[in-house]
Enzyme design. Sequence first.
Site, mmCIF file in Angstrom:
data_model
loop_
_atom_site.group_PDB
_atom_site.id
_atom_site.type_symbol
_atom_site.label_atom_id
_atom_site.label_comp_id
_atom_site.label_asym_id
_atom_site.label_seq_id
_atom_site.Cartn_x
_atom_site.Cartn_y
_atom_site.Cartn_z
ATOM 1 N N LYS A 278 -16.956 -59.731 23.694
ATOM 2 C CA LYS A 278 -18.307 -59.227 23.419
ATOM 3 C C LYS A 278 -18.978 -60.097 22.351
ATOM 4 O O LYS A 278 -18.311 -60.819 21.612
ATOM 5 C CB LYS A 278 -18.232 -57.774 22.948
ATOM 6 C CG LYS A 278 -17.846 -56.790 24.045
ATOM 7 C CD LYS A 278 -17.940 -55.365 23.576
ATOM 8 C CE LYS A 278 -17.504 -54.386 24.655
ATOM 9 N NZ LYS A 278 -18.386 -54.395 25.844
ATOM 10 N N ARG A 352 -12.396 -49.409 33.794
ATOM 11 C CA ARG A 352 -12.055 -49.095 35.189
ATOM 12 C C ARG A 352 -10.599 -49.410 35.486
ATOM 13 O O ARG A 352 -9.988 -48.796 36.345
ATOM 14 C CB ARG A 352 -13.026 -49.799 36.138
ATOM 15 C CG ARG A 352 -12.972 -51.299 36.131
ATOM 16 C CD ARG A 352 -14.234 -51.942 36.692
ATOM 17 N NE ARG A 352 -15.363 -51.813 35.764
ATOM 18 C CZ ARG A 352 -16.581 -52.268 36.004
ATOM 19 N NH1 ARG A 352 -16.853 -52.872 37.153
ATOM 20 N NH2 ARG A 352 -17.535 -52.113 35.119
HETATM 21 N N1 BES Z 1 -17.175 -50.005 26.783
HETATM 22 C C1 BES Z 1 -18.040 -50.833 27.540
HETATM 23 C C2 BES Z 1 -19.332 -50.130 27.964
HETATM 24 C C3 BES Z 1 -20.289 -49.748 26.878
HETATM 25 C C4 BES Z 1 -21.348 -50.566 26.575
HETATM 26 C C5 BES Z 1 -20.170 -48.542 26.212
HETATM 27 C C6 BES Z 1 -22.240 -50.202 25.590
HETATM 28 C C7 BES Z 1 -21.064 -48.185 25.225
HETATM 29 C C8 BES Z 1 -22.110 -49.003 24.920
HETATM 30 C C9 BES Z 1 -17.334 -51.308 28.789
HETATM 31 O O1 BES Z 1 -15.963 -51.469 28.698
HETATM 32 C C10 BES Z 1 -17.909 -52.625 29.135
HETATM 33 O O2 BES Z 1 -17.694 -53.548 28.414
HETATM 34 N N2 BES Z 1 -18.626 -52.697 30.236
HETATM 35 C C11 BES Z 1 -19.203 -53.909 30.684
HETATM 36 C C12 BES Z 1 -18.930 -54.018 32.152
HETATM 37 C C13 BES Z 1 -19.172 -55.379 32.717
HETATM 38 C C14 BES Z 1 -18.246 -56.370 32.113
HETATM 39 C C15 BES Z 1 -18.984 -55.320 34.210
HETATM 40 C C16 BES Z 1 -20.698 -53.828 30.411
HETATM 41 O O3 BES Z 1 -21.272 -52.730 30.473
HETATM 42 O O4 BES Z 1 -21.299 -54.854 30.112
HETATM 43 MN MN MN Z 2 -15.434 -53.381 28.005
#
Ligand code: BES
Ligand code: MN
Length: 501
Positions: A278, A352
């Site tokens: 991230k 997931r």
């Molecule tokens: N935990 C995150 C989702 C999230 C984002 C929760 C912002 C709370 C606030 C999740 O694991 C994630 O990183 N999702 C990615 C998915 C993508 C890589 C397909 C996302 O949402 O960017």
């Molecule tokens: Mn994630």
Amino acid sequence: MFSVQIEKPFSAEHESLIIGLFEKPAKFEGQLLELDQAFAGGLTELVKDGDISARKKKLSKIHTMGKMAVKRLYFVGLGKEAALSFEALRGIFGAVVKKIKEEKHEEAAVYLDSFITEKVGALDAAHALGEALALAAYRFEGYKQKSNEPEKNINHITVYTEAADEEEAMAALTVGYVYGNATNSARTLVNLPGNLLTAADLAEYAKELGAKYDFEVEILEKEDMLKLGMGALLAVNQGSSEPPKMIVLKYQAKEEWKDVIGLVGKGITFDTGGYSLKTKTGIVGMKTDMGGAAAVLGAMEIIGELKPEQNVVAVIPATDNMIGGHALKPDDVITSLSGKTIEVLNTDAEGRLVLADAMTYAKHHGANYLVDAATLTGGVITALGTETTGALTNNEAWFEQVLEASFEAGEPIWRLPLFERDKERVRNSKIADLNNSPGSEGHAIMGGAFIGEFAEDTPWVHLDIAGTAVRKNANDLGPAGATGVMVRTLALLVERFETEE
Ligand code: BES
Ligand code: MN
Ligand code: ZN
């Protein structure tokens, strides 16, 4: 915490008496007429002058100056009678609780009958009050060395009503309070930082909950997962120095272990994104990535307190998502507990993966109805914002039950589509059965679609709470930070469950 009285509210000694006023225009009638008379019609004058207002959520404080045993009266504006909903009333009670707390009173009385309408009866109002009392008083202590002076909390509420049976009113208050307190437990779990709430800590919490309510508890260790072949949860944990836990709580209320509701909650205690790292701003706040787990544990607290006649299994895959020499990489192929192989295209789509094994494991434990709750995608925030939880399903009738529960809880959900063509995108991999990240188009749908592959034919609803698990600003029912969203929906779903045969 509570007592219920049927006699008149105006003769007992209280710090404060809380009275609702409808705009019709605001009038003192019935019991309230007597109150006005104690002031020789003075209250009616104050309404005329605008010092007491029936405008929705408006609070007017009147000191009784020794004219009555009650020290002060709080008039609460309720707006138009026909427009008042259960949800709105709960918010209004929340605002009142905050005010009383602010003014450092520890005791108050509520004249419940002044709050009820044709739509919102005395028992609904009592439930709303009980819930609001817990929710609005919530605070996360935090870790400042210099903490503010210890907060005064309301520790007793006397409720006056003639519109409901004393015992029933007491029960409704208590049930509301249980719902509110369990939501607060979930909020605290979500507010805890990742270094202070690891997978092991989450497992410890679940164990204590299990001991308190007599749930059967099973905690799978890494070695157990290796034996069982929980390759997806293990893969996400690979880069971590904290061991993973698969947490299972079983609540059996029926003679036979059938019609089992499986509650599955994403328990990522911190999400760095892994090698699909991230950004430095996107990573902040990822301690809340176990909001689904917290919702399930909060619901189990309510179930433990109220003991509904249902069978429930809660399954929580817990780990953090880290980087390091052993960590999962993009392009890796892993084998899930179900046997399905997964091509990992994005290590940040870790939720997931852990949920895949949790769903399969819930089925191994006999779950015939599944709900998963997860802070799964940023995409759901883009789609629905921060007030509405995203949902997906493979079964209309089961979704209806979840929707009903969410209405009753006042936690809105909105369904996203899941068509065959969507499913094809997660099945599109040259070297494995599935891929975990088919690209950013409709990615809230893709997250759910992937999890759905592991529900298979079992009725399933997916709840993406990425937008709703945390709020930026305080509202009437709590401070900024964790909301405890879906605790009440999941508990109500279990309480109201009807098998579909
Ligand atoms: N935990 C995150 C989702 C999230 C984002 C929760 C912002 C709370 C606030 C999740 O694991 C994630 O990183 N999702 C990615 C998915 C993508 C890589 C397909 C996302 O949402 O960017
Ligand atoms: Mn994630
Ligand atoms: Zn995540």
